[in-house]
Design an enzyme around this catalytic site. Sequence first.
Site, short mmCIF file in Angstrom:
data_model
loop_
_atom_site.label_atom_id
_atom_site.label_comp_id
_atom_site.label_asym_id
_atom_site.label_seq_id
_atom_site.Cartn_x
_atom_site.Cartn_y
_atom_site.Cartn_z
N GLY A 205 -15.27 0.60 49.00
CA GLY A 205 -15.93 0.11 50.20
C GLY A 205 -17.16 0.87 50.64
O GLY A 205 -17.65 0.64 51.75
N LEU B 186 -15.52 -3.56 34.52
CA LEU B 186 -15.42 -4.40 33.33
C LEU B 186 -16.52 -5.45 33.32
O LEU B 186 -16.78 -6.10 34.35
CB LEU B 186 -14.04 -5.07 33.30
CG LEU B 186 -13.64 -5.70 31.97
CD1 LEU B 186 -13.54 -4.63 30.88
CD2 LEU B 186 -12.29 -6.41 32.12
N CYS C 192 -6.48 0.24 37.48
CA CYS C 192 -6.78 -1.18 37.28
C CYS C 192 -5.51 -2.02 37.42
O CYS C 192 -4.50 -1.73 36.78
CB CYS C 192 -7.41 -1.42 35.92
SG CYS C 192 -7.82 -3.15 35.61
#
Length: 342
Positions: A209, A15, A96
């Site tokens: 990650g 976003l 999300c």
Amino acid sequence: MDLDFNRRLSIAPMLDCTDRHERYFLRLISKHILLYSEMVVANAVLHTKPEQFLGHEPFEYPAVLQLGGSNPADLAQASKLVEAAGFQEVNLNCGCPSDRVQNGNFGACLMKSKDLVADCFKAMQDAVSIPVSIKCRIGVDEFDSWEFFTDFIQTIKDAGCRIFIIHARKAWLQGLSPKENREVPPLHYDFVHRLKAEMPDLNVSINGGIKTLDQIEEQLKDLDGVMVGREAYENPWFLHDADERIFNDIRPESDNPADIIAGKARPATRKALLEAYLPYVEKQTAEGCPATILVRHLYGLFTGLPGARKFRQTLSNNAPRAAQFGGAAALIRSAMDLVTEA
């Protein structure tokens, strides 16, 4: 449903980050990386001007638009507009954790409603001929067992889905911010690898990650794809060798913007990359796009080099008054001069 275009490396939907300008910029670095839009709420596509959310350049292809929502009919109608706009795939957000997304009953909270997700997927896939994919977590809140995760995946698989992008962390819907949800819950890459081993017919990409091409290559030994998020935004130059190392596309390096834009060569330097971006900046500026939007994606380009901080500060401080510098492109050029690039 076509699975042929290469999914070995993709850039996560983020976003306020992966808008059309960021996707154009990243395409100059790589011809092959699969680029995702920021999440677009299905209702916003249906009830405002679609171009506001679906506008893009064909130069960005291959590109995926991610939808957020939980109403099968709305998602199906929005998916039709996504396909008509030219995107190669539509993705449903089931990962999300933000409060705004939860209040709309979509995102990560959908993992608690597997049958609804299956209905949403089926409605979307029945509406379009492009692939529909799912991006999810490995769990949510206290529902973090292997059994919960695989039951969710199996239910969506039974509805016909074959493409899953999995953030290898669970999401905490209360008590953690979206940023903390990207960092605090521990990574469990083993869940994703085990899923691929037990359901080899699925196309499985891993997210979370991963920050280097070495890590990407290691993950690709067992998986179909790797999705990179913040590192691609904050340090995009690490993708410079991705076409050669990840996609086996060996092209020469060049300082010629025309060759870079045409995909004939990879940018030899960060400054060569910016020179290739500037014609686009000038075009967008002429069409009324604010300089603040066009330059914000460049802040991390010179990470680790002398002058990187001055480059970033020059852009961020002066973008609101870029006209005083002769426009956004001229401002970028003046900031470039502050960096030493070997």
